[in-house]
Design a protein around this motif. Structure first.
Motif, PDB file in Angstrom:
ATOM      1  N   GLN A  39       0.828  -1.209   0.000  1.00  0.00           N
ATOM      2  CA  GLN A  39       0.000   0.000   0.000  1.00  0.00           C
ATOM      3  C   GLN A  39       0.862   1.259   0.000  1.00  0.00           C
ATOM      4  O   GLN A  39       0.557   2.228  -0.699  1.00  0.00           O
ATOM      5  CB  GLN A  39      -0.952   0.017   1.207  1.00  0.00           C
ATOM      6  CG  GLN A  39      -2.009  -1.055   1.182  1.00  0.00           C
ATOM      7  CD  GLN A  39      -1.483  -2.449   1.595  1.00  0.00           C
ATOM      8  OE1 GLN A  39      -0.400  -2.591   2.166  1.00  0.00           O
ATOM      9  NE2 GLN A  39      -2.248  -3.473   1.270  1.00  0.00           N
ATOM     10  N   GLU A  40       1.948   1.257   0.763  1.00  0.00           N
ATOM     11  CA  GLU A  40       2.858   2.411   0.791  1.00  0.00           C
ATOM     12  C   GLU A  40       3.528   2.592  -0.565  1.00  0.00           C
ATOM     13  O   GLU A  40       3.696   3.708  -1.056  1.00  0.00           O
ATOM     14  CB  GLU A  40       3.912   2.243   1.885  1.00  0.00           C
ATOM     15  CG  GLU A  40       4.941   3.353   1.940  1.00  0.00           C
ATOM     16  CD  GLU A  40       4.379   4.729   2.303  1.00  0.00           C
ATOM     17  OE1 GLU A  40       5.064   5.736   2.024  1.00  0.00           O
ATOM     18  OE2 GLU A  40       3.279   4.813   2.867  1.00  0.00           O
ATOM     19  N   CYS A  41       3.908   1.489  -1.178  1.00  0.00           N
ATOM     20  CA  CYS A  41       4.519   1.549  -2.511  1.00  0.00           C
ATOM     21  C   CYS A  41       3.554   2.169  -3.518  1.00  0.00           C
ATOM     22  O   CYS A  41       3.934   3.040  -4.306  1.00  0.00           O
ATOM     23  CB  CYS A  41       4.933   0.140  -2.945  1.00  0.00           C
ATOM     24  SG  CYS A  41       5.641   0.045  -4.601  1.00  0.00           S
ATOM     25  N   MET A  42       2.300   1.740  -3.491  1.00  0.00           N
ATOM     26  CA  MET A  42       1.287   2.287  -4.407  1.00  0.00           C
ATOM     27  C   MET A  42       1.072   3.778  -4.144  1.00  0.00           C
ATOM     28  O   MET A  42       0.959   4.573  -5.080  1.00  0.00           O
ATOM     29  CB  MET A  42      -0.031   1.517  -4.252  1.00  0.00           C
ATOM     30  CG  MET A  42       0.028   0.085  -4.749  1.00  0.00           C
ATOM     31  SD  MET A  42       0.209  -0.019  -6.533  1.00  0.00           S
ATOM     32  CE  MET A  42      -1.394   0.588  -7.049  1.00  0.00           C
ATOM     33  N   LYS A  43       1.035   4.154  -2.884  1.00  0.00           N
ATOM     34  CA  LYS A  43       0.877   5.572  -2.520  1.00  0.00           C
ATOM     35  C   LYS A  43       2.039   6.385  -3.073  1.00  0.00           C
ATOM     36  O   LYS A  43       1.851   7.453  -3.672  1.00  0.00           O
ATOM     37  CB  LYS A  43       0.803   5.702  -0.998  1.00  0.00           C
ATOM     38  CG  LYS A  43       0.670   7.096  -0.477  1.00  0.00           C
ATOM     39  CD  LYS A  43       0.613   7.083   1.047  1.00  0.00           C
ATOM     40  CE  LYS A  43       0.865   8.452   1.619  1.00  0.00           C
ATOM     41  NZ  LYS A  43       0.938   8.434   3.087  1.00  0.00           N
TER      42      LYS A  43
END
Length: 114
Positions: A39-43
């Protein structure tokens, strides 16, 4: 003689156009793992696209695609235990544009090694 010359020029022109189209885009890519969630990577990927002036043109749960002048970049984020595998691919008819686009997005998504 004139018909033969016209045919030869037309044939050469068609061959040159076909060869240029067959070359297609140039791609630059790289991947690594980082200590972050998917999720952090996508953000970060969505933020990076906007930060470098690209428009997000598609996304799903593990991929974000963005485009700018003469370049398209795809970021893939896949969870691997406590880490995330990140792949960044830049494509363009111009090798330098593909490389620069990918590098600019990659540095913002991946950050320093972790």
């Amino acid at each position: 003689m004139m018909k033969s010359l016209c045919f030869a020029i037309t044939t050469i022109g068609v061959f040159a156009a076909t060869a240029a189209q067959a070359a297609g885009p140039v791609f630059h890519w790289g991947s690594d793992e980082r200590a972050m969630s998917q999720q952090e990577c996508m953000k970060r990927a969505k933020f990076a696209m906007g930060e470098v002036g690209f428009t997000v043109i598609g996304e799903d749960g593990s991929d974000v695609a963005g485009s700018g002048p003469d370049v398209t970049v795809l970021v893939t984020c896949k969870s691997v235990g406590q880490r995330t595998f990140i792949s960044v691919v830049g494509g363009s008819p111009n090798s330098q544009s593909a490389e620069q686009g990918r590098n600019r997005v990659r540095s913002l998504v991946m950050g320093p090694a972790s």
